[in-house]
Each structure stands twice: as structure tokens, then as C-alpha cells.
Scaffold this motif. Structure first.
Motif, PDB file in Angstrom:
ATOM      1  N   MET A  36       1.219  -0.825  -0.273  1.00  0.00           N
ATOM      2  CA  MET A  36       0.272  -0.065  -0.785  1.00  0.00           C
ATOM      3  C   MET A  36       0.921   1.282  -0.206  1.00  0.00           C
ATOM      4  O   MET A  36       1.924   1.002   0.417  1.00  0.00           O
ATOM      5  CB  MET A  36      -0.748   0.098   1.219  1.00  0.00           C
ATOM      6  N   ARG A  37       0.696   2.141  -0.886  1.00  0.00           N
ATOM      7  CA  ARG A  37       0.641   3.640  -0.146  1.00  0.00           C
ATOM      8  C   ARG A  37       0.768   4.152   0.738  1.00  0.00           C
ATOM      9  O   ARG A  37      -0.884   3.878   0.815  1.00  0.00           O
ATOM     10  CB  ARG A  37       0.689   4.420  -1.721  1.00  0.00           C
ATOM     11  N   LEU A  38       1.224   5.377   1.305  1.00  0.00           N
ATOM     12  CA  LEU A  38       0.853   6.267   2.731  1.00  0.00           C
ATOM     13  C   LEU A  38      -0.120   6.791   1.927  1.00  0.00           C
ATOM     14  O   LEU A  38      -0.134   7.544   1.575  1.00  0.00           O
ATOM     15  CB  LEU A  38       1.529   6.856   3.218  1.00  0.00           C
ATOM     16  N   ALA A  39      -1.338   6.925   2.520  1.00  0.00           N
ATOM     17  CA  ALA A  39      -2.770   7.361   2.282  1.00  0.00           C
ATOM     18  C   ALA A  39      -2.744   8.841   2.613  1.00  0.00           C
ATOM     19  O   ALA A  39      -2.474   9.422   3.366  1.00  0.00           O
ATOM     20  CB  ALA A  39      -4.081   6.335   3.561  1.00  0.00           C
ATOM     21  N   HIS A  40      -3.461   9.641   1.965  1.00  0.00           N
ATOM     22  CA  HIS A  40      -3.999  11.033   1.932  1.00  0.00           C
ATOM     23  C   HIS A  40      -4.531  10.875   3.184  1.00  0.00           C
ATOM     24  O   HIS A  40      -4.344  12.738   3.358  1.00  0.00           O
ATOM     25  CB  HIS A  40      -5.018  11.170   0.489  1.00  0.00           C
ATOM     26  N   THR A  41      -4.887  10.277   3.234  1.00  0.00           N
ATOM     27  CA  THR A  41      -5.753  10.678   5.067  1.00  0.00           C
ATOM     28  C   THR A  41      -4.823  11.075   5.963  1.00  0.00           C
ATOM     29  O   THR A  41      -4.653  11.742   6.933  1.00  0.00           O
ATOM     30  CB  THR A  41      -6.738   9.919   5.972  1.00  0.00           C
TER      31      THR A  41
ATOM     32  N   GLN B 204       6.847   3.703  -0.832  1.00  0.00           N
ATOM     33  CA  GLN B 204       5.469   2.130  -0.836  1.00  0.00           C
ATOM     34  C   GLN B 204       6.327   1.350   0.842  1.00  0.00           C
ATOM     35  O   GLN B 204       6.785   1.353   0.859  1.00  0.00           O
ATOM     36  CB  GLN B 204       5.994   1.637  -1.659  1.00  0.00           C
ATOM     37  N   VAL B 205       4.855   1.941   1.819  1.00  0.00           N
ATOM     38  CA  VAL B 205       5.028   0.633   2.857  1.00  0.00           C
ATOM     39  C   VAL B 205       4.667  -0.409   2.378  1.00  0.00           C
ATOM     40  O   VAL B 205       3.214  -1.063   2.641  1.00  0.00           O
ATOM     41  CB  VAL B 205       3.984   1.208   4.092  1.00  0.00           C
ATOM     42  N   SER B 206       5.740  -0.966   2.924  1.00  0.00           N
ATOM     43  CA  SER B 206       5.552  -2.840   2.722  1.00  0.00           C
ATOM     44  C   SER B 206       5.706  -3.327   4.257  1.00  0.00           C
ATOM     45  O   SER B 206       5.629  -4.521   4.281  1.00  0.00           O
ATOM     46  CB  SER B 206       6.162  -3.388   1.469  1.00  0.00           C
ATOM     47  N   SER B 207       6.054  -2.906   5.105  1.00  0.00           N
ATOM     48  CA  SER B 207       6.218  -3.158   6.470  1.00  0.00           C
ATOM     49  C   SER B 207       5.892  -2.126   7.310  1.00  0.00           C
ATOM     50  O   SER B 207       6.953  -1.294   7.238  1.00  0.00           O
ATOM     51  CB  SER B 207       7.312  -4.436   6.845  1.00  0.00           C
ATOM     52  N   VAL B 208       5.926  -2.668   8.929  1.00  0.00           N
ATOM     53  CA  VAL B 208       6.272  -1.874   9.467  1.00  0.00           C
ATOM     54  C   VAL B 208       6.849  -2.625  10.870  1.00  0.00           C
ATOM     55  O   VAL B 208       6.450  -4.016  11.204  1.00  0.00           O
ATOM     56  CB  VAL B 208       4.887  -1.005  10.301  1.00  0.00           C
TER      57      VAL B 208
ATOM     58  N   PRO C  32       2.143  -7.760  11.432  1.00  0.00           N
ATOM     59  CA  PRO C  32       1.222  -8.079  10.606  1.00  0.00           C
ATOM     60  C   PRO C  32       0.258  -6.839   9.694  1.00  0.00           C
ATOM     61  O   PRO C  32      -0.334  -5.468  10.911  1.00  0.00           O
ATOM     62  CB  PRO C  32       0.619  -9.536  10.964  1.00  0.00           C
ATOM     63  N   TYR C  33       0.587  -6.495   8.403  1.00  0.00           N
ATOM     64  CA  TYR C  33      -0.581  -5.772   8.237  1.00  0.00           C
ATOM     65  C   TYR C  33      -2.241  -6.743   7.875  1.00  0.00           C
ATOM     66  O   TYR C  33      -2.209  -7.312   7.741  1.00  0.00           O
ATOM     67  CB  TYR C  33      -0.093  -5.801   6.657  1.00  0.00           C
ATOM     68  N   CYS C  34      -2.994  -5.695   8.183  1.00  0.00           N
ATOM     69  CA  CYS C  34      -4.682  -6.216   8.334  1.00  0.00           C
ATOM     70  C   CYS C  34      -5.421  -5.268   8.119  1.00  0.00           C
ATOM     71  O   CYS C  34      -6.689  -5.386   8.355  1.00  0.00           O
ATOM     72  CB  CYS C  34      -4.482  -5.762  10.492  1.00  0.00           C
ATOM     73  N   GLY C  35      -5.160  -4.437   7.194  1.00  0.00           N
ATOM     74  CA  GLY C  35      -5.913  -3.673   6.121  1.00  0.00           C
ATOM     75  C   GLY C  35      -5.848  -2.162   5.942  1.00  0.00           C
ATOM     76  O   GLY C  35      -6.070  -1.755   7.812  1.00  0.00           O
ATOM     77  N   ASN C  36      -6.427  -1.244   5.125  1.00  0.00           N
ATOM     78  CA  ASN C  36      -6.749  -0.149   5.513  1.00  0.00           C
ATOM     79  C   ASN C  36      -6.050   0.444   7.101  1.00  0.00           C
ATOM     80  O   ASN C  36      -6.082   1.904   7.427  1.00  0.00           O
ATOM     81  CB  ASN C  36      -7.845  -0.182   6.162  1.00  0.00           C
ATOM     82  N   GLY C  37      -4.388   0.847   6.791  1.00  0.00           N
ATOM     83  CA  GLY C  37      -3.832   1.115   7.689  1.00  0.00           C
ATOM     84  C   GLY C  37      -3.036   0.724   8.608  1.00  0.00           C
ATOM     85  O   GLY C  37      -3.041   1.668   9.361  1.00  0.00           O
ATOM     86  N   LEU C  38      -3.932  -0.489   8.822  1.00  0.00           N
ATOM     87  CA  LEU C  38      -3.906  -0.735  10.728  1.00  0.00           C
ATOM     88  C   LEU C  38      -2.694  -1.783  10.154  1.00  0.00           C
ATOM     89  O   LEU C  38      -2.486  -2.857   9.360  1.00  0.00           O
ATOM     90  CB  LEU C  38      -4.948  -1.348  10.990  1.00  0.00           C
ATOM     91  N   TRP C  39      -1.916  -1.313  11.377  1.00  0.00           N
ATOM     92  CA  TRP C  39      -0.956  -2.990  11.544  1.00  0.00           C
ATOM     93  C   TRP C  39      -1.062  -3.547  13.042  1.00  0.00           C
ATOM     94  O   TRP C  39      -1.128  -2.591  13.734  1.00  0.00           O
ATOM     95  CB  TRP C  39       0.353  -1.827  11.084  1.00  0.00           C
ATOM     96  N   ARG C  40      -1.272  -4.603  13.268  1.00  0.00           N
ATOM     97  CA  ARG C  40      -0.742  -4.794  14.575  1.00  0.00           C
ATOM     98  C   ARG C  40      -1.138  -6.056  14.699  1.00  0.00           C
ATOM     99  O   ARG C  40      -0.986  -7.538  13.727  1.00  0.00           O
ATOM    100  CB  ARG C  40      -3.020  -4.743  14.833  1.00  0.00           C
TER     101      ARG C  40
ATOM    102  N   THR D 280       4.424  -9.076  27.103  1.00  0.00           N
ATOM    103  CA  THR D 280       3.809  -9.762  25.656  1.00  0.00           C
ATOM    104  C   THR D 280       3.076  -8.518  25.744  1.00  0.00           C
ATOM    105  O   THR D 280       1.811  -8.517  26.367  1.00  0.00           O
ATOM    106  CB  THR D 280       3.328 -11.219  25.697  1.00  0.00           C
ATOM    107  N   TYR D 281       2.524  -7.810  24.450  1.00  0.00           N
ATOM    108  CA  TYR D 281       1.742  -7.207  24.178  1.00  0.00           C
ATOM    109  C   TYR D 281       1.103  -6.861  22.272  1.00  0.00           C
ATOM    110  O   TYR D 281       1.976  -7.751  22.174  1.00  0.00           O
ATOM    111  CB  TYR D 281       2.442  -5.398  24.674  1.00  0.00           C
ATOM    112  N   THR D 282      -0.092  -6.699  22.541  1.00  0.00           N
ATOM    113  CA  THR D 282      -0.802  -6.403  21.176  1.00  0.00           C
ATOM    114  C   THR D 282      -0.364  -5.088  21.167  1.00  0.00           C
ATOM    115  O   THR D 282      -0.742  -3.628  21.740  1.00  0.00           O
ATOM    116  CB  THR D 282      -1.862  -6.826  21.402  1.00  0.00           C
ATOM    117  N   VAL D 283       0.246  -4.637  19.972  1.00  0.00           N
ATOM    118  CA  VAL D 283       0.881  -3.488  19.410  1.00  0.00           C
ATOM    119  C   VAL D 283       0.244  -3.166  18.086  1.00  0.00           C
ATOM    120  O   VAL D 283      -0.068  -4.102  17.559  1.00  0.00           O
ATOM    121  CB  VAL D 283       2.508  -3.436  18.772  1.00  0.00           C
ATOM    122  N   THR D 284      -0.650  -1.946  17.725  1.00  0.00           N
ATOM    123  CA  THR D 284      -0.987  -1.526  17.062  1.00  0.00           C
ATOM    124  C   THR D 284      -0.473  -0.395  16.712  1.00  0.00           C
ATOM    125  O   THR D 284      -0.524   0.673  17.569  1.00  0.00           O
ATOM    126  CB  THR D 284      -2.929  -1.490  17.339  1.00  0.00           C
TER     127      THR D 284
END
Length: 519
Positions: A1-6, A28-32, A46-54, A111-115
Motif C-alpha cells: 500500500m501507499r501512505l494514504a492521503h488521510t 511504499q509501505v511494505s512493512s512496519v 502484521p498488516y490488517c488492511g486499511n492502514g492498520l498494522w497489529r 507480551t503486548y498487542t501492539v497497534t
């Protein structure tokens, strides 16, 4: 994905170009990736879609020393020149193409869930609240400064709790987690309150001081005093609103305090005694009688050495958190009950774990001579006795202190108090609110008995109290005048018998008293 206009519109600060234009150089954002001092290299979300990585992330790289050195940040595509750091005091992320506009995110191992949400430019850490974690939230002394490797009183209290749990002496597996930073004040803790939330502990120990707040040399000490008081009460209310249970370490000494500073410290501690939360009296652990560190227990002007930190540790009630978890309420003064010890009867108890500083007080009434209480020592006994004329004395292998005034012969209730400052090497005898004498000594008490096993004379007892800290003259007077002093209180027995015949201990500890008889 590309960094969105938002993403541009929500203010990732360095991105001011049009994301839809060609040739702008936007990555182009391929990983965080999550990077930092407590995470293994190559950890990605992991990428979760719609600009969300969790994803669930284990922050388990060993990290000794200070909390401030435990941190993470994020990178895009694993490129350290494309970083995401936090905007100070927020959960917003700042995009840094090679810049230094943000700050690292402080976090302890776990251990955390990181978003990471690239739409709102925010981050989030989630984890279950640990019912046994005690987050120590304070400044440099709470952080262990002055002790080798920053392993000070909080670290050693955690070790003691683990030891008690392992040996079966504790009911719950409590441990401590450091969230302290040197130089912090009440304002700093309010500003970085999210550090505490990100530690996910159920219990909180506050460890601050009027010294950092600026009491020494202040043009308006009352303003500093009120600032500390009001901000501490705000912090206590905040942690309760977040479902946490607060405990506070009261104010302590400094090498540069003068008489005015010392008076403010003692006044603040008298307030803390009355607040509706457990507290720890570390002033009575290491005070030299003028508000400064006891000799040989100092690392520098603002910090104790390791021996000083250990004296702080001994002021903590070992079973405090077990008692709180078991639902034991804060104690209140009860003076309407009494018990007559006669024919050699005694009340006996022993302080939990190692005891150094302590105060023992009994509210008694008698017209007879004999021992009021006896303390087992490594090289003999220390005991407080009343003579036939009603004068009171304390004797130990180191010497004797006597009241010289007949006060216990009027068939009235009187408070007899023994206050021992281990680090200072002094024991003070008080009758009611008057100092009767002192003995130079350094003792560690074993079993303590109230009453005289060798006498048939009756002794009426209304209250027995035992603190793991020395009480100063102002505290002794407050106790005599009816105040409840909760800081470091391990035994408070208002002579009420339980259904099983034992004597109730109302203090927030699991210690108990035994009624012994020579009949």
C-alpha cells in the motif's frame, strides 16, 4: 500500500507532499517494524488492511538498569531513516524521514498487542492487567539510584515478595515493576501517566519527594507543599479511576535539608498517615533527627546508598499486599476495649522477616510494678518496666533510659512508646507524648511480649501497635492525641477478641498476636 492521503491530513508531521502526485518520493509501505532496546531485531507487525498494522509482540530482550532505557519505536520498511516515534505526551506518531521530532515509547518487558494505525497516526499497546504486578512509579530513589545497578528498595522488595511466595509465606505471587525516572516530580508523573497505564499492573506504589518538588530553598515553601499534596491526591484519584490500587511511600531525608524543610517533610508525612490508602514511613527508617541521611547510609546529597535502600525496604510491611488482596481494610483507632493480663499472661508477636527500625507502643493502666514489654535481642533482652512509684524505664544491654517521673501510678490510661532508629543507632522512650530518655544502640528485635511473665500483678492493656519504622516526636504526640498512624503499621491490636479467642490485628498485614499464659 501507499501512505494514504488521510495520513497527510492527520498530521504525520514531516509529510507535507501530495500523496497522489507522481514522483513525490513517498515510500511504499511494505512493512512496519518495531525496534528498540527491549525487542529482537526483525520484529514486524502484521498488516490488517486499511492502514492498520497489529500483532502480538514479546518484548523480552534482557535489560538491566533504569526504566528510561527500556523503549521502542517503529520504522517503515525496516529503514531507520523512516521512523515513527511518539509525539510527546500523546499516543500520536510523528513521521521522521531522518529527523528527530518525536520520542521513544517507554515500556517494560512483556507480551503486548501492539497497534500502529497509519490512518489516525496513532499507536496502542494492549495487555491483560496483571493482578500481581506492583508498578513502582516515582523518581530516582524509587528507581534505585545510589544502589549498585539501580537495585534499590523497590527492586529488593520485589525480591522479598518472590522469596515469600516461593517459600509459601505469601498467599499471592506479587512482584515489582519499575516505572520510575530520576528527577521526576508530581507534575512529571501527571505528564507521563501513560507510562503507568502501559505497565498493566493492578497495584501502584508512588515514590516521590518534596526534595524534587523544590522545597529546599523555595521562596514560597507553602506553595511547594500544596503542589505536592494536591498533585499526589490527583494521581491517587486517577489510578483508582483506572481500577488500580495505590500505595504511597512517604517523604524522606536529603543531605541539604534545613530545619524548615524538615518541618515540611514531617508535616506532609502526618497528612499521608491520615490519607485513605496504605503508606510506608521511610523517613523513620533513615532520618538522623534533623531531616538528613543517617551517617554511613548516604550515597550523595539526594540518594541513600545500598544500606540506606535496605533500611527503606525494612519499613515495608512484607505481607501488606497479601492483606490488601485479601480484602483487609485500612485500620481506624479503637480505644473502647481493654484486656487485663494477669498471673503471668502475655501478648506475644514477632515482626515479619527482618526488622531494623521499629516503634512499639502500648496503651496501659496499672498501679503495680513490673515489666510492660520485653524484646528478645541477639545479645539478651530489652525491656520497658514500671517501678512501684509509677516511673517508667527502658533497659537493654546497651544502657538504661528512665522517665524519672511517676506517671503510671494514677490508675489512668497512658501510652508507653519505644521508637528505634536502627540507621541512626538510637532508641527513644516516650511516656504519653513526652520524651523520657534515649539509649545509643542498634538492635534487631525478635519476639516481643506485652506483659510480665514473671509477675502475678495485673496489667490493663487497651491498644498495642507496632510500626516497621521509627516515630518522631510529632508522630508520637499525634498518636497519643488519637490520630491513626497507618504508615508502616504491621500490628494494631485494640484488644478485641475474635470468635476463635485470638486478639484481632487490624493493621494491613497478615501478622498476628498470641495470648500466652503461665497458668
Amino acid at each position: 500500500m501507499r501512505l494514504a492521503h488521510t495520513l497527510i491530513l492527520t498530521g504525520l508531521l514531516s509529510l507535507s507532499l501530495n500523496a497522489t502526485a507522481q514522483g513525490t518520493g513517498l515510500p511504499q509501505v511494505s512493512s512496519v517494524e518495531i525496534k528498540g532496546s527491549v525487542v529482537a531485531d526483525g520484529t514486524t507487525l502484521p498488516y490488517c488492511g486499511n492502514g492498520l498494522w497489529r500483532g502480538e509482540v514479546s518484548l523480552d530482550v534482557p535489560k538491566e538498569g533504569q526504566y528510561i532505557g527500556r523503549y521502542v519505536y517503529f520504522t517503515i520498511n525496516g529503514n531507520d531513516s523512516l521512523t515513527l516515534r511518539r509525539k510527546p505526551r500523546t499516543d500520536s506518531l510523528v513521521y521522521e524521514p531522518g529527523g528527530k521530532k518525536g520520542e521513544n515509547i517507554r515500556v517494560n518487558n512483556g507480551t503486548y498487542t501492539v497497534t500502529v494505525d497509519l490512518n489516525s497516526s496513532t499507536f496502542r499497546f494492549d495487555a491483560p492487567v496483571d493482578p500481581w504486578r506492583i508498578s513502582v512509579f516515582g523518581s530516582s530513589v524509587a528507581n534505585g539510584q545510589g544502589a549498585p545497578g539501580f537495585k534499590g528498595y523497590a527492586y529488593n522488595y520485589g525480591n522479598l515478595l518472590r522469596k515469600r511466595s516461593h517459600e509459601g509465606a505469601a498467599r499471592h505471587p506479587f512482584y515489582t515493576s519499575g516505572v520510575s525516572i530520576g528527577g521526576n516530580t508530581t507534575r512529571h508523573l501527571l505528564n507521563r501517566y501513560d507510562d503507568l497505564l502501559r505497565d498493566f499492573g493492578r497495584y501502584v506504589v508512588f515514590g516521590l519527594s518534596l526534595g524534587n518538588e523544590g522545597i529546599h530553598g523555595a521562596e514560597n515553601p507553602e506553595e511547594i507543599f500544596n503542589q505536592f499534596r494536591d498533585n499526589m491526591l490527583t494521581l491517587i484519584a486517577k489510578v483508582r479511576a483506572d481500577g488500580k490500587i495505590p500505595v504511597i511511600v512517604n517523604n524522606y531525608t536529603r543531605g541539604d535539608y534545613d530545619a524548615s524543610d524538615y518541618a515540611c517533610v514531617k508535616q506532609m508525612n502526618l497528612l499521608i498517615h491520615q490519607w485513605d490508602l496504605p503508606s510506608v514511613n521511610v523517613l523513620g527508617a533513615i532520618d538522623d533527627g534533623t531531616g538528613k541521611w543517617a551517617e554511613n547510609y548516604i550515597e550523595d546529597v539526594a540518594h541513600p546508598n545500598l544500606d540506606g535502600h535496605m533500611e527503606f525496604l525494612y519499613a515495608f510491611v512484607p505481607s501488606l499486599f497479601d492483606a490488601i488482596e485479601d480484602g483487609k481494610a485500612l485500620p481506624t483507632r479503637e480505644t473502647g476495649h481493654s484486656l487485663t493480663l494477669e498471673d503471668g499472661q502475655c501478648l506475644a508477636f514477632k515482626g515479619e522477616e527482618t526488622v531494623h527500625p521499629f516503634t512499639l507502643s502500648a496503651r496501659v493502666k496499672t498501679n503495680e510494678g513490673g515489666r510492660l514489654f520485653t524484646i528478645s535481642l541477639a545479645d539478651g533482652e530489652g525491656y520497658v518496666s514500671v517501678s512501684g512509684d509509677g516511673s517508667v524505664s527502658y533497659s537493654s544491654p546497651a544502657g538504661t533510659a528512665a522517665s524519672g517521673v511517676a506517671v503510671l501510678s494514677d490508675d489512668e490510661w497512658h501510652d508507653v512508646t519505644l521508637s528505634h532508629y536502627h540507621a541512626l543507632g538510637k532508641t527513644y522512650l516516650y511516656v504519653d507524648d513526652r520524651l523520657a530518655g534515649t539509649v545509643d544502640e542498634r538492635i534487631a528485635p525478635g519476639e516481643i511480649r506485652i506483659g510480665d511473665a514473671g509477675s502475678k500483678n495485673p496489667l490493663n492493656v487497651s491498644e498495642v501497635a507496632f510500626w516497621r519504622s521509627g516515630l518522631n516526636a510529632e508522630e508520637v504526640a499525634a498518636w497519643h492525641n488519637g490520630a491513626m498512624l497507618k504508615s508502616s503499621l504491621e500490628i494494631y491490636a485494640p484488644m478485641q477478641q475474635e470468635a476463635d479467642g485470638t486478639i484481632a490485628n487490624r493493621a494491613q498485614s497478615l501478622n498476628s498476636l498470641t495470648l500466652l499464659s503461665n497458668r
